[in-house]
Each structure stands twice: as structure tokens, then as C-alpha cells.
Design an enzyme around this catalytic site. Structure first.
Site, PDB file in Angstrom:
ATOM      1  N   GLU A  94      -9.146-110.253  55.131  1.00 33.40           N
ATOM      2  CA  GLU A  94      -8.044-111.201  55.012  1.00 33.40           C
ATOM      3  C   GLU A  94      -7.508-111.569  56.393  1.00 33.40           C
ATOM      4  O   GLU A  94      -7.433-110.740  57.294  1.00 33.40           O
ATOM      5  CB  GLU A  94      -6.948-110.620  54.117  1.00 33.40           C
ATOM      6  N   CYS A 344       3.135-107.628  56.347  1.00 40.65           N
ATOM      7  CA  CYS A 344       2.658-106.456  57.074  1.00 40.65           C
ATOM      8  C   CYS A 344       2.419-105.289  56.127  1.00 40.65           C
ATOM      9  O   CYS A 344       3.289-104.933  55.338  1.00 40.65           O
ATOM     10  CB  CYS A 344       3.697-106.068  58.125  1.00 40.65           C
TER      11      CYS A 344
END
Length: 373
Positions: A94, A344
Site C-alpha cells: 500500500e 499511520c
């Protein structure tokens, strides 16, 4: 059987010039080719009009320009775009595009999965499959740049910053990460300033020293705990390279770096009642007193099965104020893309080929007990 073609995205300028010397060509031809690839996004040799036809034919016979494909993407309400990048053999990584008013940052992966097993990170729960190649790393930037239209007007801001903060630990893939970052920095590559290319590490100290000898980029360090006892649990690589050893390596790196302007960025994920007490803030400030830094406090982004919760805004605020009392620069990171699992710690990847992966490590199986603060 025909000879496998050389993927030119695997070559930094030094390697590209060596290839052209082997072809009997002058070094400036390699520079011309890199400009076509990285400045204009061209992958067809026939479109490279300032390269003569004979050389174009030589290149086509021996070389190719192949980036991994985008297999899908999701766009967040805040403009963040998460890309699934197909890297072969049923594997995906990703890559996340984060637009802001004055910049656009691309968060790039360096490995398929991750071996470090940080207990708060969804990527780590998958285990490790393999390192990405140079072409698979720079290909993420190249492919997303194509998506954004390279020099064309698409309504999206062009990529101005790259952070090696995606899937994987970059320092465990130095053989590919260093030439990939060389291409990011090269005037004939993506031509990014060294202050706009950031590598994030959890603390593989010998590799950090090797990076410092090879390259100068901005450094972000994943600390996440103010002492070894807690960090051994949250970031298990700490058992091999404890905090004081890691901090000494950080100081060695920034001493020889211009990109960091004399200080490092400390990343500290805020886990509710785990590492976010005022006492731990005092402890963190004392820990960092000899290491020039600014501190990014990162609100934890929960994922399915996570044993942790996000610290409340009031706990983050109190923690931040304590650090500032010590004169530290503190930034509370704004969460971006959490509605599409692009924030994150949430990069997990839809990897179908898991045959080489380590068994998943789950907190509840380890019976880890953490004192509540």
C-alpha cells in the site's frame, strides 16, 4: 530462451551510466534517458525523441521500463488516497498520497509485510514476506505520479515529499532502499530535495550507520516508549538495540547530516493508558535531553483486533504540555485517511500469497501484561 531484460527502474544514475558504457554510449545519454523516465513518465523508447533511433533499438532489445501496477485505490473524505500496488505473485503493498495546502506527501512501502512485530501496528501482524526491489519502490512514486497526471493539470497537487513510512522497515532492505532514494534525490530522477525525503526507522542501529555513510536524508525515529521495559513490548527490536544504543546511533547520523538541520523527528504513538501518562512524558523528555529533536505525537489509529485504544485528546494535550515545558518542539499529528485505513499504523495490504509469512503474533496469545497508568 531469451535473456531477461534489464528493468531500468532498478538502476540509479551510476548503474545507468555503467549500462550505457557497456552499450558504447557516452554518460550524458543515461542522463537523457532518466529525464524521460522520471520527469516525463515515458516508458516507450520510441517516444524519446532526442535519443537516436539506433540507440533506441539497442535499449528496446536489452531493457524495459516496468513499474508495478495500481490494482485499486480508495479516496478519503480529506483527500488522502490509498493505493494498492500489485508487486507480483499475488502480492500487494500500500502507498498513500496525502495532499496538504503547501505540499503533497507520498508514503512509500519498502517491504511486503514487516518482520519487526511492533504490537500496535497492523502491518506487523501480517508477518514478513519479502523485500521490495528498487523498481518496486521507485515504481510506487512513478505509478502514482502517472495517476496524478505528471505535468498535466488533474486537480491533484504533484508529489513534493516522499516518506519511507509505509509497509516494512526500510533499514532491513538497505540494498534496495539506498539506490531507490538516490533516484528520488537525483536531478535526473525525481529531483526531490534531501529535506523532502524522509526515512523512518524503528532502530536497526548497524543499518542506520550504513545509511549515514551512504546517503543524507531526513530521519524520523519510532520511539513510542520512554523506557526499555515498555519499548521491549511495543517495539520488540528494542531487545536487540535498546534505547541508549539507538539514541547514540541517531546522534551519529544527525552529526553528519545536513538534511536534518541538526535534529531528528521523534515519532510517538499515543496509546490510551499505556504510554501517555504525564510521568511518562517527563521520562521521555529526560530520555531525549541529549538528542536534538522535535516530537510528533501520533494519535493511535485502531484496526480490527487491536488490543490498544487511542489516547483521549485531554491526555495527549497534557503529555504535549509536559514536553514543551522542557523546551521541546511538539507537533500533534493530524490523522489523515483513517476512514480508508490509510492512517499511520493501519497499512496492512491485501496479500493473498501468504505461504512465506511468519505465523501471526497476537498480543492475547503472548499474555503480555502492561501496567495501566
Amino acid at each position: 530462451m531469451s535473456e531477461k531484460k534489464i528493468n531500468l527502474l532498478d538502476l540509479d544514475r551510476k548503474a545507468m551510466r555503467a549500462l550505457f558504457a557497456d552499450l558504447g554510449e557516452k554518460p550524458f545519454r543515461a542522463d537523457q534517458l532518466m529525464k524521460w523516465i522520471y520527469h516525463f513518465g515515458v516508458s516507450d523508447f520510441e517516444e524519446m525523441t532526442n535519443i537516436n533511433k539506433v540507440l533506441r533499438q539497442k535499449l528496446a532489445a536489452r531493457c524495459e521500463i516496468v513499474a508495478p501496477e495500481i490494482s485499486g485505490y480508495q479516496k478519503s473524505a480529506d483527500g488522502t488516497i490509498k493505493f494498492a500496488i500489485h508487486v507480483g505473485e499475488g502480492q500487494e503493498v500500500e502507498t498513500v498520497y496525502i495532499p496538504e495546502d503547501d505540499r503533497a506527501t507520498l508514503c512509500v512501502s519498502s517491504q511486503v509485510g514487516c518482520a519487526l512485530e511492533c504490537t500496535f501496528c497492523s502491518t506487523a501482524q501480517q508477518g514478513f514476506n519479502r523485500n521490495l526491489t528498487v523498481s518496486e519502490i521507485v515504481g510506487q512514486i512513478w505509478r502514482v505520479s502517472h495517476f496524478l497526471g505528471f505535468a498535466k493539470e488533474t486537480g491533484e497537487r504533484p508529489i513534493t515529499n516522499v516518506v519511507m513510512m509505509g509497509m516494512g522497515e526500510p533499514l532491513l532492505n538497505l540494498a534496495n532502499v539506498i539506490p531507490a532514494m538516490d533516484i528520488m534525490l537525483d536531478d535526473f530522477g525525481f529531483s526531490l530535495s534531501k529535506r523532502r525525503v524522509t526515512l523512518s526507522t524503528s532502530g536497526v542501529v548497524p543499518a542506520l550507520d550504513k545509511l549515514g555513510d551512504a546517503l543524507d536524508v531526513a530521519l524520523a525515529v519510532s520511539i513510542h516508549a520512554p523506557n526499555d521495559e515498555l519499548r521491549d513490548i511495543l517495539v520488540p527490536v528494542n531487545k536487540k538495540y535498546p534505547l541508549q544504543e539507538f539514541l547514540a546511533g541517531i546522534r551519529r547520523y544527525i552529526a553528519k547530516s545536513n538534511a536534518n538541520r541538526g535534529r531528528v523527528t521523534v515519532e510517538y504513538v499515543m496509546l490510551d493508558h499505556i504510554n501517555d501518562s504525564t510521568e511518562q512524558a517527563h521520562e521521555l523528555a529526560q530520555l531525549m535531553k541529549d538528542t536534538p529533536c522535535k516530537v510528533n505525537l501520533i494519535p493511535f489509529n485502531p484496526y480490527p483486533g487491536s488490543p490498544y485504544g487511542r489516547s483521549s485528546n485531554s491526555r495527549i494535550d497534557r503529555f504535549s504540555k509536559v514536553l514543551m515545558e522542557y523546551g521541546l518542539t511538539v507537533i500533534v499529528r493530524k490523522t489523515r485517511g483513517d476512514d480508508i485505513d490509510a492512517a499511520c499504523g493501519q497499512l496492512a495490504g491485501d496479500i493473498r500469497d501468504r505461504t512465506k509469512r511468519l505465523a501471526k503474533k497476537r498480543m492475547q496469545e503472548n499474555q503480555i501484561s502492561v501496567t495501566m497508568n
